[in-house]
Design a protein around this motif. Structure first.
Motif, PDB file in Angstrom:
ATOM      1  N   GLY A   1     -33.165-108.213  10.383  1.00  0.00           N
ATOM      2  CA  GLY A   1     -33.133-108.173   8.936  1.00  0.00           C
ATOM      3  C   GLY A   1     -34.715-108.312   8.430  1.00  0.00           C
ATOM      4  N   LEU A   2     -35.257-109.233   8.987  1.00  0.00           N
ATOM      5  CA  LEU A   2     -36.724-109.443   8.515  1.00  0.00           C
ATOM      6  C   LEU A   2     -37.573-108.038   8.522  1.00  0.00           C
ATOM      7  CD1 LEU A   2     -38.704-111.516   7.633  1.00  0.00           C
ATOM      8  CD2 LEU A   2     -39.274-111.964   9.932  1.00  0.00           C
ATOM      9  N   VAL A   3     -37.516-107.583   9.535  1.00  0.00           N
ATOM     10  CA  VAL A   3     -38.339-106.315   9.704  1.00  0.00           C
ATOM     11  C   VAL A   3     -37.784-105.215   8.839  1.00  0.00           C
ATOM     12  CG1 VAL A   3     -39.109-104.460  11.352  1.00  0.00           C
ATOM     13  CG2 VAL A   3     -39.016-106.819  12.163  1.00  0.00           C
ATOM     14  N   ASP A   4     -36.347-104.985   8.765  1.00  0.00           N
ATOM     15  CA  ASP A   4     -36.065-104.085   7.772  1.00  0.00           C
ATOM     16  C   ASP A   4     -36.310-104.356   6.077  1.00  0.00           C
ATOM     17  OD1 ASP A   4     -34.272-101.792   7.180  1.00  0.00           O
ATOM     18  OD2 ASP A   4     -32.945-103.307   6.188  1.00  0.00           O
ATOM     19  N   LEU A   5     -36.486-105.548   5.949  1.00  0.00           N
ATOM     20  CA  LEU A   5     -36.705-106.150   4.401  1.00  0.00           C
ATOM     21  C   LEU A   5     -38.380-105.834   4.272  1.00  0.00           C
ATOM     22  CD1 LEU A   5     -34.912-109.201   3.868  1.00  0.00           C
ATOM     23  CD2 LEU A   5     -34.489-107.078   2.833  1.00  0.00           C
ATOM     24  N   VAL A   6     -39.148-105.976   5.259  1.00  0.00           N
ATOM     25  CA  VAL A   6     -40.382-106.016   5.147  1.00  0.00           C
ATOM     26  C   VAL A   6     -40.701-104.414   5.036  1.00  0.00           C
ATOM     27  CG1 VAL A   6     -42.767-106.062   6.360  1.00  0.00           C
ATOM     28  CG2 VAL A   6     -41.138-108.042   6.549  1.00  0.00           C
ATOM     29  N   LEU A   7     -40.435-103.594   5.857  1.00  0.00           N
ATOM     30  CA  LEU A   7     -40.469-102.128   5.762  1.00  0.00           C
ATOM     31  C   LEU A   7     -40.102-101.665   4.545  1.00  0.00           C
ATOM     32  CD1 LEU A   7     -39.210-101.043   9.332  1.00  0.00           C
ATOM     33  CD2 LEU A   7     -41.502-101.106   8.555  1.00  0.00           C
ATOM     34  N   GLU A   8     -39.076-101.987   3.786  1.00  0.00           N
ATOM     35  CA  GLU A   8     -38.572-101.732   2.551  1.00  0.00           C
ATOM     36  C   GLU A   8     -39.446-101.998   1.323  1.00  0.00           C
ATOM     37  OE1 GLU A   8     -34.726-102.260  -0.428  1.00  0.00           O
ATOM     38  OE2 GLU A   8     -34.426-102.778   1.871  1.00  0.00           O
ATOM     39  N   ASP A   9     -40.148-103.277   1.669  1.00  0.00           N
ATOM     40  CA  ASP A   9     -40.873-103.642   0.574  1.00  0.00           C
ATOM     41  C   ASP A   9     -42.354-102.827   0.744  1.00  0.00           C
ATOM     42  OD1 ASP A   9     -39.213-105.718  -0.369  1.00  0.00           O
ATOM     43  OD2 ASP A   9     -40.074-107.356   0.618  1.00  0.00           O
ATOM     44  N   VAL A  10     -42.820-102.680   1.912  1.00  0.00           N
ATOM     45  CA  VAL A  10     -44.045-101.800   2.070  1.00  0.00           C
ATOM     46  C   VAL A  10     -43.763-100.487   1.494  1.00  0.00           C
ATOM     47  CG1 VAL A  10     -45.448-100.783   3.625  1.00  0.00           C
ATOM     48  CG2 VAL A  10     -44.714-102.966   4.035  1.00  0.00           C
ATOM     49  N   ARG A  11     -42.634 -99.811   1.514  1.00  0.00           N
ATOM     50  CA  ARG A  11     -42.578 -98.502   0.959  1.00  0.00           C
ATOM     51  C   ARG A  11     -42.375 -98.830  -0.782  1.00  0.00           C
ATOM     52  NH1 ARG A  11     -40.994 -93.626   2.856  1.00  0.00           N
ATOM     53  NH2 ARG A  11     -40.262 -92.084   1.481  1.00  0.00           N
ATOM     54  N   TRP A  12     -41.940 -99.726  -1.228  1.00  0.00           N
ATOM     55  CA  TRP A  12     -41.618 -99.976  -2.524  1.00  0.00           C
ATOM     56  C   TRP A  12     -42.952-100.203  -3.140  1.00  0.00           C
ATOM     57  CZ3 TRP A  12     -42.777-103.836  -5.955  1.00  0.00           C
ATOM     58  CH2 TRP A  12     -42.348-103.721  -7.125  1.00  0.00           C
ATOM     59  N   GLY A  13     -43.763-101.020  -2.211  1.00  0.00           N
ATOM     60  CA  GLY A  13     -45.217-101.096  -2.941  1.00  0.00           C
ATOM     61  C   GLY A  13     -46.016 -99.663  -2.986  1.00  0.00           C
ATOM     62  N   LEU A  14     -45.732 -98.826  -2.084  1.00  0.00           N
ATOM     63  CA  LEU A  14     -46.335 -97.494  -2.180  1.00  0.00           C
ATOM     64  C   LEU A  14     -45.840 -96.661  -3.607  1.00  0.00           C
ATOM     65  CD1 LEU A  14     -46.443 -96.567   1.694  1.00  0.00           C
ATOM     66  CD2 LEU A  14     -48.321 -97.420   0.086  1.00  0.00           C
ATOM     67  N   GLU A  15     -44.501 -96.829  -3.556  1.00  0.00           N
ATOM     68  CA  GLU A  15     -43.866 -96.117  -4.805  1.00  0.00           C
ATOM     69  C   GLU A  15     -44.433 -96.865  -6.125  1.00  0.00           C
ATOM     70  OE1 GLU A  15     -39.966 -96.446  -4.073  1.00  0.00           O
ATOM     71  OE2 GLU A  15     -39.843 -94.875  -2.426  1.00  0.00           O
ATOM     72  N   ASN A  16     -44.615 -98.196  -6.187  1.00  0.00           N
ATOM     73  CA  ASN A  16     -45.161 -98.807  -7.398  1.00  0.00           C
ATOM     74  C   ASN A  16     -46.449 -99.463  -7.449  1.00  0.00           C
ATOM     75  OD1 ASN A  16     -42.294 -98.914  -8.988  1.00  0.00           O
ATOM     76  ND2 ASN A  16     -41.874 -99.190  -6.881  1.00  0.00           N
TER      77      ASN A  16
ATOM     78  N   GLY B   1     -50.444 -91.258   3.967  1.00  0.00           N
ATOM     79  CA  GLY B   1     -49.878 -90.009   3.656  1.00  0.00           C
ATOM     80  C   GLY B   1     -48.840 -89.951   2.691  1.00  0.00           C
ATOM     81  N   PHE B   2     -48.375 -91.080   2.248  1.00  0.00           N
ATOM     82  CA  PHE B   2     -47.247 -91.015   1.134  1.00  0.00           C
ATOM     83  C   PHE B   2     -47.601 -90.685  -0.150  1.00  0.00           C
ATOM     84  CE2 PHE B   2     -44.461 -93.228  -2.108  1.00  0.00           C
ATOM     85  CZ  PHE B   2     -43.228 -92.843  -1.583  1.00  0.00           C
ATOM     86  N   GLY B   3     -46.913 -89.535  -0.741  1.00  0.00           N
ATOM     87  CA  GLY B   3     -47.363 -89.151  -1.805  1.00  0.00           C
ATOM     88  C   GLY B   3     -48.137 -88.024  -1.870  1.00  0.00           C
ATOM     89  N   HIS B   4     -48.764 -87.638  -0.782  1.00  0.00           N
ATOM     90  CA  HIS B   4     -49.666 -86.588  -0.716  1.00  0.00           C
ATOM     91  C   HIS B   4     -49.181 -85.289  -0.382  1.00  0.00           C
ATOM     92  CE1 HIS B   4     -53.317 -88.675  -0.946  1.00  0.00           C
ATOM     93  NE2 HIS B   4     -52.843 -90.002  -0.411  1.00  0.00           N
ATOM     94  N   ASP B   5     -47.893 -84.995  -0.447  1.00  0.00           N
ATOM     95  CA  ASP B   5     -47.154 -83.543  -0.325  1.00  0.00           C
ATOM     96  C   ASP B   5     -47.379 -83.113  -1.742  1.00  0.00           C
ATOM     97  OD1 ASP B   5     -46.599 -84.352   2.347  1.00  0.00           O
ATOM     98  OD2 ASP B   5     -44.391 -84.965   1.502  1.00  0.00           O
ATOM     99  N   ASN B   6     -47.514 -83.547  -2.798  1.00  0.00           N
ATOM    100  CA  ASN B   6     -47.648 -83.070  -3.983  1.00  0.00           C
ATOM    101  C   ASN B   6     -48.810 -83.533  -4.626  1.00  0.00           C
ATOM    102  OD1 ASN B   6     -47.307 -83.006  -7.092  1.00  0.00           O
ATOM    103  ND2 ASN B   6     -45.477 -81.741  -6.590  1.00  0.00           N
ATOM    104  N   GLU B   7     -49.690 -82.558  -5.268  1.00  0.00           N
ATOM    105  CA  GLU B   7     -51.125 -83.177  -5.875  1.00  0.00           C
ATOM    106  C   GLU B   7     -51.009 -84.163  -7.002  1.00  0.00           C
ATOM    107  OE1 GLU B   7     -55.225 -81.030  -7.203  1.00  0.00           O
ATOM    108  OE2 GLU B   7     -53.688 -79.825  -6.381  1.00  0.00           O
ATOM    109  N   GLU B   8     -50.010 -83.542  -7.746  1.00  0.00           N
ATOM    110  CA  GLU B   8     -49.755 -84.211  -9.185  1.00  0.00           C
ATOM    111  C   GLU B   8     -49.297 -85.925  -8.729  1.00  0.00           C
ATOM    112  OE1 GLU B   8     -47.130 -84.139 -13.169  1.00  0.00           O
ATOM    113  OE2 GLU B   8     -47.121 -82.558 -11.851  1.00  0.00           O
ATOM    114  N   VAL B   9     -48.370 -85.934  -7.842  1.00  0.00           N
ATOM    115  CA  VAL B   9     -47.887 -87.246  -7.583  1.00  0.00           C
ATOM    116  C   VAL B   9     -48.915 -88.135  -6.895  1.00  0.00           C
ATOM    117  CG1 VAL B   9     -46.188 -88.283  -6.053  1.00  0.00           C
ATOM    118  CG2 VAL B   9     -45.543 -86.337  -7.272  1.00  0.00           C
ATOM    119  N   ALA B  10     -49.607 -87.206  -5.846  1.00  0.00           N
ATOM    120  CA  ALA B  10     -50.901 -87.990  -5.237  1.00  0.00           C
ATOM    121  C   ALA B  10     -51.931 -88.553  -6.173  1.00  0.00           C
ATOM    122  CB  ALA B  10     -51.490 -87.135  -4.271  1.00  0.00           C
ATOM    123  N   MET B  11     -52.237 -87.778  -7.251  1.00  0.00           N
ATOM    124  CA  MET B  11     -53.013 -88.514  -8.300  1.00  0.00           C
ATOM    125  C   MET B  11     -52.632 -89.716  -8.978  1.00  0.00           C
ATOM    126  SD  MET B  11     -55.914 -86.558  -8.043  1.00  0.00           S
ATOM    127  CE  MET B  11     -56.674 -87.403  -9.442  1.00  0.00           C
TER     128      MET B  11
END
Length: 556
Positions: free
Chosen positions: A343-358, A397-407
């Motif tokens: 559960g701890l590892v799962d929550l940490v991975l989820e928070d890391v991805r959330w930080g990349l999205e926000n 690499g997160f978000g770099h599939d689309n240039e507009e999203v990457a910017m």
């Protein structure tokens, strides 16, 4: 002797008078009952000799009263407490005369320049003496009222004219709190200032409201009118183009009358949750980790596991260097409760991805702590190296599939993802020095260099940290000078992997999985966990201490 008797009676009346005329909601300005000083002597019966000398004493009385009033007035500026004010008022009554009262009125009106803190005490002296001699309070009020009207009509915008205006407004507010001035008179002058509400009128209205507004709001006879005037003042504040100083003055005056709602009281948690927080956030340290682990193992696990996970995830509340203790504690608990480690590892991975999205700056500290916790979780065998490398590639690499999203998510002048990669690799990268993990790290560094060279030139501190990481983990790493060189190396790696996949060979990430050459830290030996009973309690402190020390030595 009749004049002396009148003075004594007035002094006694002042000494024993209560303070109902004082303001109910002020501290320094609140009038209280006046305590009489030493010297409340009763006039003894006159002897025959004293009766014979009465005309001479009466003739000498004016001069003695005039001599006695001077030191009393000189002490007026040193009245900085209620006791001193009351003592001065009583002494004045013993040396009272018509001329002395006129001098006292002039002294009470002429407040020393720059000593606004004396205004409540001057008003208290005037209110106390007015109980025996009403003309003192009336005289002070008339003088202050006249000066207030004169200054309100005078448009003096200089700095020198600001202090008298504030002094008179606050003096008038203190007089109304001691019931010397009627509330209607103060409300009328506040309305006049609000009708103008430009320049010096703003400062005068703010001073008047800040000093007496709360008192007037609590008086039944002035409550409704004061509420209406406050509403008018705030509407004018929003409508007029006031400067920042005047805006702050108006806001301060309004909140002095109507304080904002009190901060939400500290949430009361169940005792068991408070105990868990105490162990993790207060007791956990290098020397107490075994003790904390013992106590957590004794908790009712089905009831406390979810809240314990929640507390372990709040790594931003502990010191950055203590995050390893959180991972060590989770590693010890997961030996007997597998669900906690997963559960701890799962929550940490989820928070890391959330930080990349926000990626806003407000959560940078939390994101850095989460990456550090992820690296420490690998050190304590809560996850394998493949999960760590998945996160590393996700960071660049997160978000770099689309240039507009990457910017939007990772613009060229944003270097925080590089900091995250450095923090993660400095935490657990020292284990990637053999076997398949070594090849994965070499491959990642090629992609990392391409990512870094695609950015704008790095700041000096980030560039220094990056070079230190390379020197520590791969001193002989081939470093590219330009982005085209790094991109060509990346394309070469991808072409080789594509060719290997087409020929049916395993990709690099899956090679040598059966070599027995593991890059993971060695798990604890079986005999190190024999100290645990079936119910999960710890019998031998030394065995657990040895286990924790060996785990920390492997990390070092």
């Amino acid at each position: 002797m009749a004049a002396a008797d009148d003075q004594s009676a007035a002094a006694v009346a002042v000494e024993h008078s209560a303070g109902p005329s004082s303001a109910a909601d002020t501290t320094d300005s609140a009038a209280a009952a006046v305590d009489s000083p030493a010297g409340q002597e009763q006039t003894s019966p006159a002897t025959a000799d004293e009766d014979a000398a009465a005309p001479e004493a009466a003739a000498a009385e004016p001069s003695s009263s005039k001599d006695a009033i001077a030191p009393i007035l000189a002490r007026l500026t040193s009245c900085v407490s209620r006791d001193l004010c009351d003592e001065l008022a009583v002494n004045f009554c013993y040396s009272n005369s018509k001329g002395a009262r006129k001098k006292l009125i002039r002294a009470l009106v002429d407040v020393p320049r720059g000593n606004l803190q004396l205004l409540p005490y001057y008003a208290r002296v005037a209110a106390t003496i007015s109980q025996a001699y009403p003309e003192v309070g009336a005289g002070v009020l008339a003088a202050v009222e006249t000066e207030f009207d004169a200054l309100a009509a005078k448009k003096d915008l200089t700095r020198a004219g600001e202090e008298p205006r504030l002094r008179v407004a606050r003096y008038l507010a203190e007089l109304v709190k001691f019931r010397i001035a009627p509330p209607s008179m103060v409300l009328l002058r506040l309305k006049v200032l609000l009708d103008d509400f430009t320049g010096t009128a703003v400062d005068g209205a703010a001073a008047l409201v800040e000093s007496a507004g709360r008192f007037l709001l609590r008086l039944p006879e002035s409550k409704v009118r004061m509420e209406n005037l406050l509403g008018v003042m705030m509407r004018l504040r929003n409508a007029r183009n006031l400067d920042s100083r005047q805006t702050n003055a108006v806001d301060s005056a309004y909140f002095a009358c109507r304080p904002p709602d009190k901060a939400t009281q500290r949430r009361r948690r169940p005792p068991l949750q408070e105990y868990i927080r105490h162990l993790i956030f207060s007791r956990l340290s290098d020397g107490s980790i075994v003790e904390v682990l013992k106590k957590l193992m004794k908790l009712p696990w089905a009831e406390c596991e979810s809240y314990l996970l929640k507390c372990l995830m709040k790594v931003s509340r502990v010191r950055f260097q203590d995050i390893a203790l959180i991972a060590s504690l989770a590693g010890g608990l997961s030996q007997y409760h597998d669900s906690l480690g997963v559960g701890l590892v799962d929550l940490v991975l989820e928070d890391v991805r959330w930080g990349l999205e926000n990626p806003y700056a407000g959560n940078y500290q939390q994101r850095m702590a989460q990456v550090r916790l992820l690296g420490e979780a690998y050190n304590y065998m809560l996850l394998d190296s493949r999960a760590v490398f998945d996160v590393l590639y996700l960071l660049i690499g997160f978000g770099h599939d689309n240039e507009e999203v990457a910017m939007k998510l990772d613009p060229p002048d944003d270097y925080f993802r590089i900091r995250l990669v450095i923090a993660l690799l400095l935490t657990c990268g020292s284990y990637f020095n053999k076997g398949s993990a070594k090849r994965r790290l070499d491959r990642f560094f090629t992609f990392m260099q391409a990512y870094v060279l695609a950015k704008n030139p790095l700041p000096l501190d980030i560039d220094a940290d990056l070079q230190d990481m390379y020197d520590q983990l791969r001193p002989n790493l081939v470093r590219f000078a330009t982005y085209p060189d790094a991109a060509a190396a990346v394309n070469e790696i991808l072409a080789k992997e594509a060719a290997a996949s087409a020929s049916g060979l395993e990709p690099i990430e899956e090679e040598d999985s059966e070599e027995g050459e593991s890059e993971e830290p060695e798990p604890p030996k079986a005999e190190e966990t024999e100290a645990m009973d079936v119910d999960g309690s710890i019998d031998d402190d030394d065995d657990m201490a040895d286990y924790i020390r060996e785990e920390e030595q492997e990390v070092d």
